[in-house]
Design an enzyme around this catalytic site. Structure first.
Site, PDB file in Angstrom:
ATOM      1  NE  ARG A  88     -39.267-119.289 -16.989  1.00 32.10           N
ATOM      2  CZ  ARG A  88     -39.212-120.826 -18.410  1.00 32.10           C
ATOM      3  NH1 ARG A  88     -39.946-120.046 -18.968  1.00 32.10           N
ATOM      4  NH2 ARG A  88     -39.477-121.768 -17.873  1.00 32.10           N
ATOM      5  CG  ASN A  95     -40.625-111.979  -8.976  1.00 28.82           C
ATOM      6  OD1 ASN A  95     -41.649-111.366  -8.226  1.00 28.82           O
ATOM      7  ND2 ASN A  95     -40.286-112.902  -9.599  1.00 28.82           N
ATOM      8  CB  SER A 119     -36.039-114.786  -8.283  1.00 29.52           C
ATOM      9  OG  SER A 119     -36.316-115.476  -7.095  1.00 29.52           O
ATOM     10  CG  HIS A 175     -34.893-119.457 -17.709  1.00 26.53           C
ATOM     11  ND1 HIS A 175     -35.068-121.215 -18.024  1.00 26.53           N
ATOM     12  CD2 HIS A 175     -35.455-119.482 -16.589  1.00 26.53           C
ATOM     13  CE1 HIS A 175     -36.234-121.847 -17.157  1.00 26.53           C
ATOM     14  NE2 HIS A 175     -36.392-120.594 -16.457  1.00 26.53           N
TER      15      HIS A 175
END
Length: 314
Positions: A88, A95, A119, A175
């Site tokens: 990620r 992003n 996102s 996360h």
């Protein structure tokens, strides 16, 4: 009541589909930069209304933020998805600018909006949204913990052959595959500690499978998952729109809670029509606190990239 979903890819479309099936809002706007993409998906979903019995209206638009005006909530799923072998964190450069631009456009037309970030890297994108928008901290929420906790419950239910609906289990921290913290010692099966039914080896296996849950799916299907992320986002939107006061793990801004500050990271919070209302205290063991502090350090290093690349100014 209007809800906007930005990004009509797999996660965004699944979020919109969950919202419309459950009549969560009168109008759902699905926005994408690809010409005709959101319009086509919205029309496809609307053609299921007679079959599924919903009355919500879903509208697809191409990069038209005027259509989002007056939105109560927006879900941001924009950005490139993970590919096999990609973390990620590797998505941050691409992003960050996308998310920043989307947030600016949404606020321009809906100044009272509550924003839910999906996102990746999610904690860092949530921090970026908060710092670049100037919105109150309770109106910027990161979704990741709700998804991770759902995956955690799945792993426990699979091991125990139990209904996931009878389980209470949460994941805190960042996360990420190495930063999330499944709190196995806090997990219960209808108020009974799941550790009563599991060996230490089984507990460790559940924690490990939870932490690599996203990477496992990416390896299997060749891209990021979408069903569970979409359902998690829709559940959080529902708690906001219907003022349900549900408890989720979410990435929110800490100012000393859990020993951390100036960071967005996953902790248990109450979600209602204010956005996130309050952080729920949780007594961590010394080992759990060490893991949380290490997770925060890792998230903070990712946040530093935003400053190093000039996306944010110190």
């Amino acid at each position: 009541m209007k809800v906007t979903v930005v990004g009509a890819g797999a996660v965004g479309a699944t979020t919109a589909d969950n919202l419309v099936r459950r009549n969560i809002a009168e109008e759902i706007v699905l926005l994408d930069i690809k010409e005709g993409f959101a319009e086509g998906k919205a029309q496809d979903m609307m053609q299921t209304s007679a079959l599924l019995g919903f009355d919500s209206k879903i509208t697809g638009v191409t990069n038209d933020y005027l259509a989002t005006a007056g939105s109560t909530v927006a879900v941001i799923t924009s950005g490139i998805p993970r590919k096999p072998g990609m973390t990620r964190e590797e998505l941050i450069g691409t992003n960050a600018n996308i998310v920043k631009t989307v947030v600016e456009n949404l606020i321009q037309h809906s100044p009272d909006i509550i924003i839910l970030i999906v996102s990746n890297p999610m904690d860092t994108m949530t921090y970026l949204a908060l710092k670049s928008s100037g919105l109150p901290k309770n109106r910027i929420i990161g979704m990741g913990g709700a998804l991770d906790s759902a995956r955690f419950k799945y792993q426990i239910s699979d091991k125990l052959n139990a209904s996931a609906n009878d389980l209470n289990a949460i994941v805190i921290g960042g996360h990420g595959d190495t930063t999330m913290i499944p709190l196995i010692k806090h997990a219960t099966w209808n108020s009974i500690a799941v550790s009563s039914f599991l060996t230490e080896e089984e507990e460790a296996e559940i924690v490990k499978k939870t932490m690599v849950g996203g990477a496992t799916l990416t390896a299997l299907i060749g891209t990021s998952a979408w069903y569970a992320p979409g359902a998690a986002a829709a559940a959080m939107v529902e708690s906001i729109v219907r003022d349900q006061n549900r408890l989720f793990t979410a990435s929110v801004y800490l100012e000393g809670e859990f020993g951390q500050e100036d960071i967005n990271i996953g902790v248990p919070v109450i979600i209602n029509n204010k956005g996130w209302d309050r952080i729920v205290p949780l007594e961590l063991s010394d080992e759990e606190q060490k893991l949380f502090d290490a997770s925060a350090d890792a998230v903070r290093k990712m946040n530093d990239v935003l400053f190093d690349e000039g996306v944010l100014k110190r």
